[in-house]
Design an enzyme around this catalytic site. Sequence first.
Site, PDB file in Angstrom:
ATOM      1  N   SER A 133      -1.216   6.321   0.750  1.00 29.22           N
ATOM      2  CA  SER A 133      -2.515   5.664   0.881  1.00 29.22           C
ATOM      3  C   SER A 133      -2.650   5.153   2.306  1.00 29.22           C
ATOM      4  CB  SER A 133      -2.627   4.502  -0.111  1.00 29.22           C
ATOM      5  OG  SER A 133      -2.537   4.974  -1.436  1.00 29.22           O
TER       6      SER A 133
ATOM      7  N   LEU B 113       0.884  -1.160   0.000  1.00 26.43           N
ATOM      8  CA  LEU B 113       0.000   0.000   0.000  1.00 26.43           C
ATOM      9  C   LEU B 113       0.923   1.210   0.000  1.00 26.43           C
ATOM     10  CD1 LEU B 113      -3.058   0.565   0.109  1.00 26.43           C
ATOM     11  CD2 LEU B 113      -2.888   0.604   2.589  1.00 26.43           C
ATOM     12  N   ASP B 114       0.760   2.099  -0.970  1.00 26.70           N
ATOM     13  CA  ASP B 114       1.644   3.259  -1.091  1.00 26.70           C
ATOM     14  C   ASP B 114       1.671   4.073   0.198  1.00 26.70           C
ATOM     15  OD1 ASP B 114       2.212   2.671  -3.773  1.00 26.70           O
ATOM     16  OD2 ASP B 114       0.506   3.845  -4.474  1.00 26.70           O
ATOM     17  N   ALA B 115       2.767   4.786   0.416  1.00 26.38           N
ATOM     18  CA  ALA B 115       2.912   5.614   1.622  1.00 26.38           C
ATOM     19  C   ALA B 115       1.816   6.667   1.709  1.00 26.38           C
ATOM     20  CB  ALA B 115       4.285   6.277   1.646  1.00 26.38           C
TER      21      ALA B 115
END
Length: 189
Positions: free
Chosen positions: A52, A48-50
């Site tokens: 997000s 999960l992207d930073a």
Amino acid sequence: MIQHSAVASRLIRFNKPYGVLSQFTEEGAWRGLKEFIDVPDVYVAGRLDADSEGLLLLTNDGKLQARIADPRFKMDKTYWVQVEGIPDETALAALRQGVMLKDGLTRPARARLIEPPPHMWERDPPVRTRKTIPTSWIELVIKEGRNRQVRRMTAAVGFPTLRLIRSAIGPYTLDGLSSGMWMDAGTAR
């Protein structure tokens, strides 16, 4: 190999805050998972992207990790997406049919407008909004996981993502988890 035969299988649900990487070590301005989770020998199942937020699963079971993370197993990933503007049925239909991105057509998704999610925590830093442009929320369910896919999909239909929260991966949800909190999901099977 992650799992050792004498070690019980474990699955952790974590509500990842904004600004935290999907790894234990910090990097630059981004914080790492070790600030929140002090459990040995668990590894992230999917990323999960930073920038997000939301559900991140961690396990000590390599087979379970692969089943969760590998798109071949087609596990649904549900996102709550705050977008700029109010998508019409044409935009939602495009998301449902699949959107052409630079790396090809996405698989069909489930997409619908929703009310702001209940029990929503404040984001730090807050989402930047414009007074003259309304925002709305979409629930988007996908079965693949390309790099920044949800953000690229909403932008492709004309509604840029302002905030992105993963609320579920298959049967696992954020239920009962405040931002930055984790708990065991029970015995992993």
